[in-house]
Design a protein around this motif. Structure first.
Motif, PDB file in Angstrom:
ATOM      1  N   GLY A 116       0.837  -1.196   0.000  1.00  0.00           N
ATOM      2  CA  GLY A 116       0.000   0.000   0.000  1.00  0.00           C
ATOM      3  C   GLY A 116       0.872   1.247   0.000  1.00  0.00           C
ATOM      4  N   VAL A 117       0.549   2.192   0.865  1.00  0.00           N
ATOM      5  CA  VAL A 117       1.306   3.430   1.007  1.00  0.00           C
ATOM      6  C   VAL A 117       2.129   3.342   2.293  1.00  0.00           C
ATOM      7  N   CYS A 139       7.786   8.775   1.292  1.00  0.00           N
ATOM      8  CA  CYS A 139       6.491   8.161   0.969  1.00  0.00           C
ATOM      9  C   CYS A 139       6.675   7.299  -0.267  1.00  0.00           C
ATOM     10  N   GLN A 147       4.527   4.094  -2.702  1.00  0.00           N
ATOM     11  CA  GLN A 147       3.340   3.273  -2.928  1.00  0.00           C
ATOM     12  C   GLN A 147       3.654   2.252  -4.012  1.00  0.00           C
ATOM     13  N   GLU A 165       6.487   5.619  -7.995  1.00  0.00           N
ATOM     14  CA  GLU A 165       6.346   5.032  -6.661  1.00  0.00           C
ATOM     15  C   GLU A 165       6.619   6.000  -5.514  1.00  0.00           C
ATOM     16  N   SER A 170      -2.129   8.173  -1.972  1.00  0.00           N
ATOM     17  CA  SER A 170      -2.089   7.945  -3.406  1.00  0.00           C
ATOM     18  C   SER A 170      -3.490   7.603  -3.883  1.00  0.00           C
ATOM     19  N   TYR A 182      -5.787   6.353  -0.891  1.00  0.00           N
ATOM     20  CA  TYR A 182      -5.207   5.402   0.042  1.00  0.00           C
ATOM     21  C   TYR A 182      -4.164   6.153   0.855  1.00  0.00           C
ATOM     22  N   GLY A 221      -1.208   6.643   3.848  1.00  0.00           N
ATOM     23  CA  GLY A 221      -0.173   6.025   4.650  1.00  0.00           C
ATOM     24  C   GLY A 221      -0.494   6.153   6.127  1.00  0.00           C
TER      25      GLY A 221
END
Lengths: 114, 115
Positions: free
Chosen positions: B3-4, B23, B25, B72, B93, B105, B107
């Motif tokens: 995920g994130v 960060c 993803q 990413e 993201s 989504y 983090g």
């Protein structure tokens, strides 16, 4: 400019009862999306429910449903059969159809009382 | 999928120090955003990106820089930390799904304290 207003900073509800959280928004857009997010003490943001403005039918997800009034720019969240795990901060959010910017309200802290 | 992901989870800085919040993803999402969350103010958008190489300012961009060299990764840089930047920072993201629907989504957040 888009603004999202949540006028109830704190609310409480007895377990198994129903509670409604209010949200209003201001926009000149015709197409947009509305969301309710839940943030439990873990801090993780969790999507509860989503509504597309072009859909007249109110969205539902199990015990969660919305009352979307486009003309009134109102988007309330109803939680039925409240459970202890529903205790969290709830944020209303708006996203215009063009672009990917989300606008959040200031949140409502909900406590479910055993 | 992870995920994130965000690192670090907690950070304490002194005024004037610089640092980068990471960060990433792994969902191949086009859109990524940074928010800060302050008590009584909800989440406010700092910067966002609609794809690699493209970034733009949000509601509260001052004091922060971002870059998006890959799909990413979307790091957030504090150039000279100030106590006003004490906050919880969220990376998110999203992608454009069917019928133009989006879902963000998030983090797990980074709690930053600047002394």
């Amino acid at each position: 400019a888009q603004t999202v207003t949540q006028s109830q900073p704190e609310m409480s509800v007895q377990e198994a009862e129903t509670v409604t959280l209010s949200c209003t928004y201001d926009t000149s857009e015709n197409n947009y999306y509305l969301f309710w997010y839940k943030q439990p003490p873990s801090r993780q943001m969790i999507l509860v429910i989503r509504q597309e403005a072009y859909k007249q039918q109110n969205a539902t997800e199990n015990r969660f449903s919305v009352n979307f009034q486009k003309a009134a720019k109102s988007f309330s969240l109803k939680i039925s059969d409240s459970q202890l795990g529903d205790t969290a901060m709830y944020f209303c959010a708006f996203m215009p159809d063009e672009g990917n910017q989300f606008y959040f309200g200031t949140g409502t802290s909900l406590t479910v009382i055993p | 999928n992870a995920g994130v992901t965000q690192t670090p989870k907690f950070q304490v800085l002194k005024t004037g120090q610089s640092m980068t919040l990471q960060c990433a993803q792994d969902m191949n999402h086009e859109y990524m955003s940074w928010y800060r969350q302050d008590p009584g103010m909800g989440l406010r958008l700092i910067h966002y990106s609609v794809g690699a190489g493209i970034t733009d300012q949000g509601e509260v961009p001052n004091g922060y820089n971002v870059s998006r060299s890959t799909t990413e990764d979307f790091p957030l840089r504090l150039l000279s930390a100030a106590p006003s930047q004490t906050s919880v920072y969220f990376c998110a993201s999203s992608y454009e799904g069917p019928q133009g629907s989006y879902e963000q989504y998030f983090g797990p957040g980074t709690r930053l304290t600047v002394t």
